[in-house]
Design a protein around this motif. Structure first.
Motif, PDB file in Angstrom:
ATOM      1  N   LEU A 144      -0.124  15.471 -15.795  1.00  0.00           N
ATOM      2  CA  LEU A 144       1.077  14.509 -14.123  1.00  0.00           C
ATOM      3  C   LEU A 144       1.165  15.273 -12.763  1.00  0.00           C
ATOM      4  O   LEU A 144       0.918  14.278 -11.810  1.00  0.00           O
ATOM      5  N   GLY A 145       0.236  16.727 -13.418  1.00  0.00           N
ATOM      6  CA  GLY A 145      -0.281  17.048 -11.877  1.00  0.00           C
ATOM      7  C   GLY A 145      -1.331  16.406 -11.047  1.00  0.00           C
ATOM      8  O   GLY A 145      -1.165  17.034  -9.478  1.00  0.00           O
ATOM      9  N   ARG A 146      -1.543  15.809 -11.634  1.00  0.00           N
ATOM     10  CA  ARG A 146      -3.297  15.105 -11.175  1.00  0.00           C
ATOM     11  C   ARG A 146      -2.860  13.864 -10.528  1.00  0.00           C
ATOM     12  O   ARG A 146      -3.990  13.215  -9.941  1.00  0.00           O
ATOM     13  N   VAL A 147      -2.021  13.380 -10.601  1.00  0.00           N
ATOM     14  CA  VAL A 147      -1.071  11.903 -10.454  1.00  0.00           C
ATOM     15  C   VAL A 147      -0.864  12.270  -9.260  1.00  0.00           C
ATOM     16  O   VAL A 147      -0.107  12.503  -9.004  1.00  0.00           O
ATOM     17  N   THR A 148      -1.786  11.512  -8.818  1.00  0.00           N
ATOM     18  CA  THR A 148      -1.243  11.311  -6.896  1.00  0.00           C
ATOM     19  C   THR A 148      -0.560   9.652  -6.411  1.00  0.00           C
ATOM     20  O   THR A 148      -1.190   8.912  -7.179  1.00  0.00           O
ATOM     21  N   VAL A 149       0.440  10.287  -6.171  1.00  0.00           N
ATOM     22  CA  VAL A 149       1.483   8.792  -5.692  1.00  0.00           C
ATOM     23  C   VAL A 149       1.598   8.469  -3.941  1.00  0.00           C
ATOM     24  O   VAL A 149       1.453   8.605  -3.319  1.00  0.00           O
ATOM     25  N   GLY A 150       1.451   7.044  -3.869  1.00  0.00           N
ATOM     26  CA  GLY A 150       1.610   6.429  -2.792  1.00  0.00           C
ATOM     27  C   GLY A 150       0.806   5.025  -2.999  1.00  0.00           C
ATOM     28  O   GLY A 150       1.456   4.158  -3.631  1.00  0.00           O
ATOM     29  N   ASN A 151       0.702   4.954  -1.632  1.00  0.00           N
ATOM     30  CA  ASN A 151       0.238   3.435  -0.975  1.00  0.00           C
ATOM     31  C   ASN A 151      -1.581   3.077  -2.196  1.00  0.00           C
ATOM     32  O   ASN A 151      -2.313   3.851  -2.506  1.00  0.00           O
ATOM     33  N   PRO A 152      -1.586   2.657  -3.302  1.00  0.00           N
ATOM     34  CA  PRO A 152      -2.250   1.795  -3.866  1.00  0.00           C
ATOM     35  C   PRO A 152      -3.908   1.413  -3.436  1.00  0.00           C
ATOM     36  O   PRO A 152      -4.685   1.404  -4.247  1.00  0.00           O
ATOM     37  N   ALA A 153      -3.856   1.528  -2.387  1.00  0.00           N
ATOM     38  CA  ALA A 153      -5.101   1.049  -1.483  1.00  0.00           C
ATOM     39  C   ALA A 153      -5.844   2.397  -0.955  1.00  0.00           C
ATOM     40  O   ALA A 153      -6.637   2.200  -0.349  1.00  0.00           O
ATOM     41  N   ALA A 154      -4.862   3.052  -1.334  1.00  0.00           N
ATOM     42  CA  ALA A 154      -5.475   4.971  -0.483  1.00  0.00           C
ATOM     43  C   ALA A 154      -6.305   4.997  -1.582  1.00  0.00           C
ATOM     44  O   ALA A 154      -5.781   5.233  -2.800  1.00  0.00           O
ATOM     45  N   ASP A 155      -7.148   5.591  -1.287  1.00  0.00           N
ATOM     46  CA  ASP A 155      -8.128   6.068  -1.925  1.00  0.00           C
ATOM     47  C   ASP A 155      -7.795   7.466  -3.073  1.00  0.00           C
ATOM     48  O   ASP A 155      -6.527   8.089  -2.345  1.00  0.00           O
ATOM     49  N   GLY A 156      -7.748   7.587  -4.186  1.00  0.00           N
ATOM     50  CA  GLY A 156      -7.802   8.246  -5.218  1.00  0.00           C
ATOM     51  C   GLY A 156      -5.596   8.503  -5.788  1.00  0.00           C
ATOM     52  O   GLY A 156      -5.474   9.484  -6.087  1.00  0.00           O
ATOM     53  N   VAL A 157      -5.431   7.068  -5.014  1.00  0.00           N
ATOM     54  CA  VAL A 157      -3.917   6.641  -5.905  1.00  0.00           C
ATOM     55  C   VAL A 157      -3.416   6.236  -6.581  1.00  0.00           C
ATOM     56  O   VAL A 157      -4.319   5.360  -7.147  1.00  0.00           O
ATOM     57  N   ARG A 158      -2.648   7.015  -8.173  1.00  0.00           N
ATOM     58  CA  ARG A 158      -3.161   7.046  -9.626  1.00  0.00           C
ATOM     59  C   ARG A 158      -2.105   6.280  -9.782  1.00  0.00           C
ATOM     60  O   ARG A 158      -1.484   5.127 -10.550  1.00  0.00           O
ATOM     61  N   MET A 159      -0.806   6.010  -8.675  1.00  0.00           N
ATOM     62  CA  MET A 159       0.368   5.458  -9.002  1.00  0.00           C
ATOM     63  C   MET A 159       1.316   4.622  -7.786  1.00  0.00           C
ATOM     64  O   MET A 159       1.645   5.972  -6.513  1.00  0.00           O
ATOM     65  N   GLY A 160       1.371   3.895  -7.960  1.00  0.00           N
ATOM     66  CA  GLY A 160       2.509   2.983  -6.800  1.00  0.00           C
ATOM     67  C   GLY A 160       3.849   2.968  -6.681  1.00  0.00           C
ATOM     68  O   GLY A 160       4.929   4.611  -7.530  1.00  0.00           O
ATOM     69  N   ALA A 161       4.330   2.315  -5.984  1.00  0.00           N
ATOM     70  CA  ALA A 161       5.606   2.064  -5.701  1.00  0.00           C
ATOM     71  C   ALA A 161       6.612   2.106  -7.457  1.00  0.00           C
ATOM     72  O   ALA A 161       6.051   0.969  -7.764  1.00  0.00           O
ATOM     73  N   LEU A 162       8.156   1.445  -7.418  1.00  0.00           N
ATOM     74  CA  LEU A 162       8.686   1.428  -7.961  1.00  0.00           C
ATOM     75  C   LEU A 162       8.860  -0.299  -7.357  1.00  0.00           C
ATOM     76  O   LEU A 162       8.821  -0.299  -5.948  1.00  0.00           O
ATOM     77  N   ALA A 163       9.283  -0.947  -8.157  1.00  0.00           N
ATOM     78  CA  ALA A 163      10.159  -2.285  -7.789  1.00  0.00           C
ATOM     79  C   ALA A 163      10.504  -2.451  -6.242  1.00  0.00           C
ATOM     80  O   ALA A 163      11.132  -3.440  -6.121  1.00  0.00           O
ATOM     81  N   GLY A 164      11.741  -1.531  -6.638  1.00  0.00           N
ATOM     82  CA  GLY A 164      12.663  -1.809  -5.281  1.00  0.00           C
ATOM     83  C   GLY A 164      12.989  -0.190  -4.781  1.00  0.00           C
ATOM     84  O   GLY A 164      13.674   0.403  -5.716  1.00  0.00           O
ATOM     85  N   VAL A 165      13.857  -0.187  -3.892  1.00  0.00           N
ATOM     86  CA  VAL A 165      14.669   1.384  -3.560  1.00  0.00           C
ATOM     87  C   VAL A 165      16.424   1.309  -4.779  1.00  0.00           C
ATOM     88  O   VAL A 165      16.108   1.978  -5.086  1.00  0.00           O
ATOM     89  N   ASP A 166      16.647   0.376  -4.979  1.00  0.00           N
ATOM     90  CA  ASP A 166      17.615   0.138  -6.531  1.00  0.00           C
ATOM     91  C   ASP A 166      17.051   0.308  -7.260  1.00  0.00           C
ATOM     92  O   ASP A 166      18.144   0.957  -8.321  1.00  0.00           O
ATOM     93  N   GLN A 167      15.978  -0.215  -7.965  1.00  0.00           N
ATOM     94  CA  GLN A 167      15.315   0.296  -9.107  1.00  0.00           C
ATOM     95  C   GLN A 167      15.075   1.943  -9.446  1.00  0.00           C
ATOM     96  O   GLN A 167      15.818   2.269  -9.847  1.00  0.00           O
ATOM     97  N   ARG A 168      14.980   1.961  -8.226  1.00  0.00           N
ATOM     98  CA  ARG A 168      14.261   3.667  -8.166  1.00  0.00           C
ATOM     99  C   ARG A 168      15.626   4.587  -8.235  1.00  0.00           C
ATOM    100  O   ARG A 168      15.918   5.112  -9.180  1.00  0.00           O
ATOM    101  N   ASP A 169      16.783   3.532  -7.849  1.00  0.00           N
ATOM    102  CA  ASP A 169      18.255   4.786  -7.898  1.00  0.00           C
ATOM    103  C   ASP A 169      17.999   4.663  -9.292  1.00  0.00           C
ATOM    104  O   ASP A 169      19.903   5.262  -9.947  1.00  0.00           O
ATOM    105  N   GLU A 170      18.253   3.611  -9.114  1.00  0.00           N
ATOM    106  CA  GLU A 170      18.393   3.321 -11.128  1.00  0.00           C
ATOM    107  C   GLU A 170      17.876   4.145 -12.597  1.00  0.00           C
ATOM    108  O   GLU A 170      18.194   4.473 -13.001  1.00  0.00           O
TER     109      GLU A 170
END
Length: 313
Positions: free
Chosen positions: A112-138
């Motif tokens: 998990l320490g090797r999983v990069t989070v961010g813009n899925p279009a960026a090189d090396g990113v392995r995980m993007g955002a959740l569906a929305g801020v409300d979902q993140r808060d849930e």
């Protein structure tokens, strides 16, 4: 076929005995729809495929250094991070033999320490955002509910380093790994964080793993990672009443497997209890589930007319 995503107004009040209501989503919403006054009073046929607290069981034989141990870790990380964990089939509970817990936690933390989070279009990113801020808060609220009975091993629900994205404005969340030292606590078997979160729970004997799996009260998918065919055959029979689909994974079938969260079209996708009690796909069986069947008794002439002369004597 009609598909609605969003509010339905008073549409449900206009359903009749000849309609079928199908739903995919949370177990809470499925319960609400199933108990709608029109649905219950008119016996409207209802099919639900709901989220569930799916588990993955590491077999006692799959000790560190075996191919099955590595497969278990790979699969867990994949299910946590694909679609940022926003899948109804994602692994929420990782059931591990007690002697292997520390090794599993260490291996998962490293991956998990090797999983990069961010813009899925960026090189090396392995995980993007959740569906929305409300979902993140849930998800954050669910993690908080779980932390009363678990210890956080990896990740911070309120901080994440992102690539080519603003972590404050975006619905980004770090993968979060929890450890529940007491597997009999209720929270890990009742609270589902619909995001990149999984809880590692220890078990002593295979029958204990089956018992803990059943604590989810019905799941869409479960997996058992073992090279012991005899053990797998026993456990599958005990796990089957609580799962719509069970994957038995080993080095032998790993290259052909679609994975824990990806059923083949000819397989039933659904499950009992919390999973909704319905089924989708499953080839012809999945189609028949959405149709009404009527038995017809008649003379041979009428039956021939109904079936186009295909009635057998």
């Amino acid at each position: 076929m009609q598909f609605l995503c969003g509010g339905v107004g008073d549409l449900l009040e206009h359903l009749t005995e000849q309609d079928l209501l199908s739903f995919t989503g949370s177990a809470a919403t499925a319960h609400l729809l199933r108990n709608h006054g029109t649905v219950t009073s008119r016996a409207v046929r209802f099919n639900a495929e709901a989220d569930s607290l799916n588990c993955s069981i590491l077999g006692p034989d799959a000790v560190p250094g075996t191919p099955e141990f590595d497969l278990y870790v790979d699969q867990a990380v994949t299910e946590m991070t694909v679609k940022a964990g926003q899948k109804c089939t994602a692994i929420r509970r990782a059931l591990v033999p007690a002697p292997a817990v520390e090794a599993v936690l260490e291996a998962l933390t490293d991956r998990l320490g090797r999983v990069t989070v961010g813009n899925p279009a960026a090189d090396g990113v392995r995980m993007g955002a959740l569906a929305g801020v409300d979902q993140r808060d849930e998800v954050r609220h669910a993690v908080a509910a779980l932390e009363g009975s678990t210890k956080r091993v990896f990740g911070d629900p309120y901080r994440v380093d992102t690539v080519d994205a603003d972590p404050e404005r975006g619905a980004f969340l770090s993968p979060i790994l929890l450890h529940g030292p007491d597997p009999d606590r209720a929270e890990p078997h009742e609270v589902e964080p619909f995001g990149p979160v999984a809880t590692v729970l220890p078990y002593d004997r295979p029958e204990d793993a089956v018992r803990l799996a059943a604590r989810g009260k019905g799941s869409l998918a479960g997996s058992l990672v073992t090279a012991d065919a005899e053990l797998a055959s026993r456990m599958v029979l005990d796990l089957a009443p609580w799962h719509g689909r069970i994957l038995v994974l080993s080095e032998q079938d790993a290259a052909e497997s679609t994975g824990h969260g990806s059923p083949l079209p000819q397989l039933v996708h659904g499950g009992p209890g919390r999973a909704g009690g319905g089924e989708e796909m499953g080839g012809l069986r999945g189609v028949l589930h959405h149709m009404q069947r009527s038995a017809v008794q008649a003379g041979l002439g009428v039956l021939d007319a109904l079936t186009g002369g295909r009635t057998s004597g």
